[in-house]
Design a protein around this motif. Structure first.
Motif, PDB file in Angstrom:
ATOM      1  N   ARG A 141      26.299  34.546  62.152  1.00  0.00           N
ATOM      2  CA  ARG A 141      26.890  34.486  61.063  1.00  0.00           C
ATOM      3  C   ARG A 141      26.601  32.831  60.843  1.00  0.00           C
ATOM      4  N   ARG A 142      26.708  32.716  59.617  1.00  0.00           N
ATOM      5  CA  ARG A 142      26.311  31.139  59.117  1.00  0.00           C
ATOM      6  C   ARG A 142      27.494  30.884  58.242  1.00  0.00           C
ATOM      7  N   ILE A 143      28.119  29.784  58.511  1.00  0.00           N
ATOM      8  CA  ILE A 143      29.391  29.411  57.767  1.00  0.00           C
ATOM      9  C   ILE A 143      28.784  28.036  57.203  1.00  0.00           C
ATOM     10  N   VAL A 144      29.170  27.911  55.779  1.00  0.00           N
ATOM     11  CA  VAL A 144      28.632  26.693  55.209  1.00  0.00           C
ATOM     12  C   VAL A 144      30.102  26.078  54.697  1.00  0.00           C
ATOM     13  N   TYR A 145      30.283  24.991  54.960  1.00  0.00           N
ATOM     14  CA  TYR A 145      31.286  24.288  54.496  1.00  0.00           C
ATOM     15  C   TYR A 145      31.136  23.446  53.111  1.00  0.00           C
ATOM     16  N   PRO A 146      31.777  23.758  52.137  1.00  0.00           N
ATOM     17  CA  PRO A 146      31.291  22.901  50.807  1.00  0.00           C
ATOM     18  C   PRO A 146      31.917  21.341  50.932  1.00  0.00           C
ATOM     19  N   GLN A 147      31.194  20.644  51.863  1.00  0.00           N
ATOM     20  CA  GLN A 147      31.547  19.425  51.629  1.00  0.00           C
ATOM     21  C   GLN A 147      30.096  18.275  51.700  1.00  0.00           C
ATOM     22  N   VAL A 148      30.531  17.150  51.314  1.00  0.00           N
ATOM     23  CA  VAL A 148      29.117  16.205  51.477  1.00  0.00           C
ATOM     24  C   VAL A 148      29.450  15.159  52.492  1.00  0.00           C
ATOM     25  N   PRO A 149      28.414  15.262  53.607  1.00  0.00           N
ATOM     26  CA  PRO A 149      27.227  16.229  53.582  1.00  0.00           C
ATOM     27  C   PRO A 149      27.688  17.604  54.065  1.00  0.00           C
ATOM     28  N   PRO A 150      26.907  18.751  53.688  1.00  0.00           N
ATOM     29  CA  PRO A 150      27.507  19.943  53.860  1.00  0.00           C
ATOM     30  C   PRO A 150      27.546  20.163  55.480  1.00  0.00           C
ATOM     31  N   LYS A 151      28.591  20.745  55.880  1.00  0.00           N
ATOM     32  CA  LYS A 151      28.708  21.342  57.221  1.00  0.00           C
ATOM     33  C   LYS A 151      28.333  22.699  57.286  1.00  0.00           C
ATOM     34  N   VAL A 152      27.417  22.948  58.266  1.00  0.00           N
ATOM     35  CA  VAL A 152      26.999  24.381  58.549  1.00  0.00           C
ATOM     36  C   VAL A 152      27.086  24.674  60.044  1.00  0.00           C
ATOM     37  N   GLU A 153      27.857  25.875  60.204  1.00  0.00           N
ATOM     38  CA  GLU A 153      28.263  26.506  61.642  1.00  0.00           C
ATOM     39  C   GLU A 153      27.662  27.688  62.095  1.00  0.00           C
ATOM     40  N   TYR A 154      27.391  27.941  63.119  1.00  0.00           N
ATOM     41  CA  TYR A 154      26.676  29.257  63.393  1.00  0.00           C
ATOM     42  C   TYR A 154      27.739  29.954  64.524  1.00  0.00           C
ATOM     43  N   LEU A 155      27.768  31.266  64.469  1.00  0.00           N
ATOM     44  CA  LEU A 155      28.605  32.024  65.522  1.00  0.00           C
ATOM     45  C   LEU A 155      28.055  33.415  65.705  1.00  0.00           C
ATOM     46  N   LEU A 156      28.312  34.112  66.297  1.00  0.00           N
ATOM     47  CA  LEU A 156      27.984  35.633  66.362  1.00  0.00           C
ATOM     48  C   LEU A 156      29.033  36.418  65.766  1.00  0.00           C
ATOM     49  N   THR A 157      28.095  37.237  64.900  1.00  0.00           N
ATOM     50  CA  THR A 157      29.055  38.535  64.376  1.00  0.00           C
ATOM     51  C   THR A 157      29.626  39.260  65.497  1.00  0.00           C
ATOM     52  N   GLU A 158      30.691  40.040  65.181  1.00  0.00           N
ATOM     53  CA  GLU A 158      31.216  40.972  66.143  1.00  0.00           C
ATOM     54  C   GLU A 158      30.310  41.786  66.811  1.00  0.00           C
ATOM     55  N   TRP A 159      29.347  42.315  66.114  1.00  0.00           N
ATOM     56  CA  TRP A 159      28.169  43.266  66.663  1.00  0.00           C
ATOM     57  C   TRP A 159      27.247  42.375  67.559  1.00  0.00           C
ATOM     58  N   GLY A 160      26.923  41.186  67.011  1.00  0.00           N
ATOM     59  CA  GLY A 160      26.134  40.138  67.962  1.00  0.00           C
ATOM     60  C   GLY A 160      26.785  40.059  69.373  1.00  0.00           C
ATOM     61  N   GLN A 161      28.164  39.945  69.146  1.00  0.00           N
ATOM     62  CA  GLN A 161      28.910  39.490  70.458  1.00  0.00           C
ATOM     63  C   GLN A 161      28.803  40.734  71.310  1.00  0.00           C
ATOM     64  N   SER A 162      28.998  42.019  70.666  1.00  0.00           N
ATOM     65  CA  SER A 162      28.890  43.018  71.686  1.00  0.00           C
ATOM     66  C   SER A 162      27.635  43.310  72.322  1.00  0.00           C
ATOM     67  N   LEU A 163      26.621  42.540  72.218  1.00  0.00           N
ATOM     68  CA  LEU A 163      25.420  42.652  73.060  1.00  0.00           C
ATOM     69  C   LEU A 163      25.626  42.091  74.118  1.00  0.00           C
ATOM     70  N   CYS A 164      26.732  41.249  74.408  1.00  0.00           N
ATOM     71  CA  CYS A 164      26.900  40.587  75.797  1.00  0.00           C
ATOM     72  C   CYS A 164      26.886  41.447  76.864  1.00  0.00           C
ATOM     73  N   PRO A 165      27.903  42.619  76.761  1.00  0.00           N
ATOM     74  CA  PRO A 165      27.631  43.370  78.269  1.00  0.00           C
ATOM     75  C   PRO A 165      26.588  44.204  78.200  1.00  0.00           C
ATOM     76  N   VAL A 166      26.053  44.484  77.072  1.00  0.00           N
ATOM     77  CA  VAL A 166      24.738  45.072  77.284  1.00  0.00           C
ATOM     78  C   VAL A 166      23.636  44.378  77.793  1.00  0.00           C
ATOM     79  N   LEU A 167      23.372  43.149  77.738  1.00  0.00           N
ATOM     80  CA  LEU A 167      22.344  42.424  78.272  1.00  0.00           C
ATOM     81  C   LEU A 167      22.984  42.081  79.824  1.00  0.00           C
ATOM     82  N   ASP A 168      24.353  42.060  80.119  1.00  0.00           N
ATOM     83  CA  ASP A 168      24.663  41.851  81.496  1.00  0.00           C
ATOM     84  C   ASP A 168      24.267  43.154  82.367  1.00  0.00           C
ATOM     85  N   ALA A 169      24.352  44.238  81.634  1.00  0.00           N
ATOM     86  CA  ALA A 169      24.091  45.487  82.123  1.00  0.00           C
ATOM     87  C   ALA A 169      22.363  45.598  82.564  1.00  0.00           C
ATOM     88  N   LEU A 170      21.889  44.999  81.564  1.00  0.00           N
ATOM     89  CA  LEU A 170      20.322  44.490  81.792  1.00  0.00           C
ATOM     90  C   LEU A 170      20.039  43.647  82.968  1.00  0.00           C
TER      91      LEU A 170
END
Lengths: 135, 135
Positions: free
Chosen positions: A84-113
């Motif tokens: 998920r990309r979060i754009v903060y409406p400011q100058v200069p624009p601030k953009v942050e990235y984080l995982l969606t809940e679904w993306g986060q839930s991949l962690c235990p699966v990769l751990d199992a791999l």
């Protein structure tokens, strides 16, 4: 016999739709394709655990990646619903990235791999003569 | 919050050696490489559940595959310790294929991957404005 033997049947039985061998294989393949490419996995492991990172932070954290490649990989992961990309409406624009809940839930699966890979026996005998089985 | 949220931390914590983000990503990548290619997954799903199949049975079960490709894929899976080949010393020779215990233990892991894919939300919002977060 290990505990996993009890759980495995002819086909995985999970929350997904009933699968044939072919659709199960195709389903796994499409997940592998989604994760393909070294950078996506590195990005994932940087964002697991609810990390929130600015573009410049990701760039610094992954020394080998070009700006263009990082943009491309993040865009694909966004389109796939992993990032998920979060754009903060400011100058200069601030953009942050984080995982969606679904993306986060991949962690235990990769751990199992990773656990599966780590459990590989030292020397697995590839070929067995039928003699040894009493045939 | 789902139950998986409790389990995920910054990095997977499993039975494997302590990992950095980079070695974890590289570890997952090497597993993906091992499973790459449609045929290996199809072969896996045919042999899961303790199935034992002769070469000719596998050939019939996977209509799209050429003999040469089937030999190659099985050989690679043998070398990787996933498949075991049993040769019965008889004329004509009888050759059977089955999964090693380690290969078999991949079944619940691929099942977890399929469940993860099946849990993908219908419409995941890729971009969020900072406004919506009260920034």
């Amino acid at each position: 016999m290990t505990s996993t033997d009890k759980k495995v049947g002819n086909l995985p039985e999970g929350k997904h739709e009933p699968l044939t061998r072919e659709t199960a294989a195709a389903g796994v393949e499409s997940v592998l394709k989604m994760l393909e490419g070294r950078w996506k996995l590195v990005i994932l492991f940087h964002l697991f655990g609810g990390q929130v990172m600015r573009f410049s932070e990701l760039e610094r954290a992954i020394p080998g990646i070009s700006q263009k490649m990082l943009i491309q990989q993040l865009r694909q992961m966004e389109d796939d619903g992993i990032v998920r990309r979060i754009v903060y409406p400011q100058v200069p624009p601030k953009v942050e990235y984080l995982l969606t809940e679904w993306g986060q839930s991949l962690c235990p699966v990769l751990d199992a791999l990773l656990n599966w890979a780590a459990a590989r026996p030292e020397q697995e005998q590839g070929e067995t003569s039928g003699d040894q089985l009493g045939a």
